[in-house]
Design a protein around this motif. Structure first.
Motif, mmCIF file in Angstrom:
data_model
loop_
_atom_site.group_PDB
_atom_site.id
_atom_site.type_symbol
_atom_site.label_atom_id
_atom_site.label_comp_id
_atom_site.label_asym_id
_atom_site.label_seq_id
_atom_site.Cartn_x
_atom_site.Cartn_y
_atom_site.Cartn_z
ATOM 1 N N LEU A 33 0.797 -1.297 -0.030
ATOM 2 C CA LEU A 33 0.093 -0.044 0.029
ATOM 3 C C LEU A 33 0.980 1.213 -0.137
ATOM 4 C CD1 LEU A 33 -2.799 1.458 0.165
ATOM 5 C CD2 LEU A 33 -2.359 1.131 2.549
ATOM 6 N N GLN A 34 1.867 1.232 0.956
ATOM 7 C CA GLN A 34 2.739 2.424 0.951
ATOM 8 C C GLN A 34 3.435 2.732 -0.364
ATOM 9 O OE1 GLN A 34 4.239 0.734 4.508
ATOM 10 N NE2 GLN A 34 4.489 2.891 5.157
ATOM 11 N N THR A 35 3.881 1.639 -1.358
ATOM 12 C CA THR A 35 4.515 1.792 -2.344
ATOM 13 C C THR A 35 3.458 2.356 -3.264
ATOM 14 O OG1 THR A 35 6.008 0.031 -1.961
ATOM 15 C CG2 THR A 35 5.549 0.672 -4.392
ATOM 16 N N ILE A 36 2.309 1.923 -3.577
ATOM 17 C CA ILE A 36 1.273 2.472 -4.425
ATOM 18 C C ILE A 36 1.209 4.058 -4.054
ATOM 19 C CG2 ILE A 36 -1.244 2.504 -4.833
ATOM 20 C CD1 ILE A 36 -1.076 -0.476 -4.517
ATOM 21 N N LEU A 37 1.001 4.445 -2.857
ATOM 22 C CA LEU A 37 0.743 5.727 -2.473
ATOM 23 C C LEU A 37 1.800 6.692 -2.656
ATOM 24 C CD1 LEU A 37 -1.249 5.347 0.892
ATOM 25 C CD2 LEU A 37 -2.068 5.705 -1.590
ATOM 26 N N ALA A 38 3.137 6.165 -2.754
ATOM 27 C CA ALA A 38 4.254 6.976 -2.853
ATOM 28 C C ALA A 38 4.641 6.951 -4.414
ATOM 29 C CB ALA A 38 5.404 6.182 -2.101
ATOM 30 N N ARG A 39 4.692 5.899 -5.079
ATOM 31 C CA ARG A 39 5.374 6.103 -6.267
ATOM 32 C C ARG A 39 4.246 6.293 -7.271
ATOM 33 N NH1 ARG A 39 9.810 2.562 -5.816
ATOM 34 N NH2 ARG A 39 10.582 3.222 -3.645
ATOM 35 N N SER A 40 3.090 6.410 -7.155
ATOM 36 C CA SER A 40 1.889 6.585 -8.293
ATOM 37 C C SER A 40 1.699 8.097 -8.741
ATOM 38 C CB SER A 40 0.566 6.061 -7.769
ATOM 39 O OG SER A 40 0.280 6.636 -6.377
ATOM 40 N N ASP A 41 0.989 8.255 -9.700
ATOM 41 C CA ASP A 41 0.695 9.790 -10.152
ATOM 42 C C ASP A 41 -0.607 9.891 -9.237
ATOM 43 O OD1 ASP A 41 2.694 10.269 -11.782
ATOM 44 O OD2 ASP A 41 1.494 9.437 -13.644
#
Length: 347
Positions: A33-41
């Motif tokens: 979840l943290q990767t989705i929130l950090a790396r996404s547009d």
């Protein structure tokens, strides 16, 4: 074949809940979840109703008419040429100079009670040619040949509030306001409610009209290459009207993957997954239970989704968790190493 996935859990990470759990979230490690929130547009998401949001996320031009869309998935004899209204049996509780609406979900209405009340309603309004159609114990429909000039308020918006400012408006409003008043008198003395009063149960003493509209085929965006995964009647109806494949809400990423791998329609490569049953439970969860839910979702969904983006199984992932933004992730976005994962308390 790579897939495009829209993953929606309405209200999972709303601001108030995140703020209340700030301390617990500081030490919570959910790398997927943290990767989705950090790396996404990120794309701004303005507050909308469930129905408006669902229509938008499924690339419809505007919010589909709620009652008609739900009825299309729930009734065998649905007529798209008719004008439709949802009619929910409810309880109205007097509070000073107003009435407060208690929705049917809180009344534990049995099928027998529901059908008794519906039959009485239909007999009373037979001369007006107003006839309710039974769908579920807590949900009925009304179909009319000609469109009616009426504007209503969704049951979701009015629940537990005073109804004074939310009665139907429009040229036909007076008739429907009178219908509500007559229904209250009709249901008050009904044997169903007499039995409920004796048992100390809440009464089913009124109805609420909402979701008005008629299907306009020209306004529906066809999505024959798509699938809707949800247990919600509106979502299922929207998928059906858009000629998409419709399936039940999957319990996990692996369960969903198994379904698409076994599918006989390989042309489907766009998927709208809505975990609406989780959203329906959120209001009843204590903070500890919500934290445990996030951990389960990490294992069942967020970690596998990230892995699928890495592998290219999913080439476009749009995630909407009830924040003021949506997150769009592609494989190339994962190389944004400078975007460090933040504590969930900072999202």
């Amino acid at each position: 074949m790579a897939h495009a996935v829209t993953f929606w859990i309405p209200d999972l990470l709303n601001k108030l809940r995140v703020k209340e759990a700030e301390l617990a979230l500081k030490s919570l490690n959910l790398p997927g979840l943290q990767t989705i929130l950090a790396r996404s547009d990120r794309f701004a998401s303005k507050p909308q109703s469930f129905y408006q949001q669902a229509s938008f996320l499924f690339h419809q031009k505007e919010c589909l008419p709620i009652a008609a869309t739900k009825a299309s998935s729930e009734l065998k004899e649905f007529d798209s040429r008719q004008f439709w209204l949802s009619v929910d049996p409810v309880q109205m509780i007097p509070d000073r100079d107003t009435l407060v609406l208690i929705p049917s979900e809180d009344l534990q209405i049995s099928e027998d009670e529901s059908k008794q009340l519906l039959a009485t309603f239909n007999a009373h309004f037979a001369e007006d040619k107003v006839e309710l159609i039974w769908a579920r114990p807590n949900h009925w429909y009304l179909s009319i040949v000609q469109p009616v000039d009426i504007k209503t308020t969704s049951i979701d918006e009015i629940a537990y509030k005073s109804v004074n400012d939310y009665y139907p408006t429009g040229n036909a409003a007076q008739y429907w306001r009178q219908l509500l008043n007559e229904t209250q008198m009709l249901f008050y003395s009904h044997p169903v409610n007499e039995a409920r009063r004796e048992k100390g149960w809440p009464e089913i003493n009124s109805v609420w009209l909402w979701g008005e509209g008629k299907i306009n085929p020209e306004e529906i965006t066809t999505r024959m290459d798509s699938a809707v995964w949800s247990n919600n009647t509106f979502m299922k109806g929207m998928g059906k009207l858009a000629q998409a494949q419709v399936g039940s809400s999957p319990v996990s990423y692996q369960a969903w993957l198994n379904c698409i791998e076994q599918s006989e329609t390989p042309r489907i490569n766009k998927h709208f997954i809505c975990l609406d049953s989780i959203s329906n439970e959120l209001g009843n969860l204590q903070q500890e239970e919500w934290i445990e839910l996030l951990k389960k979702l990490e294992a069942d969904w967020f970690a596998p989704l990230i892995e699928s983006v890495k592998q290219g199984t999913i080439d476009s992932l749009l995630v909407d968790l009830g924040q003021d933004y949506r997150s769009h992730l592609k494989q190339s976005h994962l190389r944004r190493f400078w975007r460090l994962k933040k504590s969930l308390s900072k999202i």
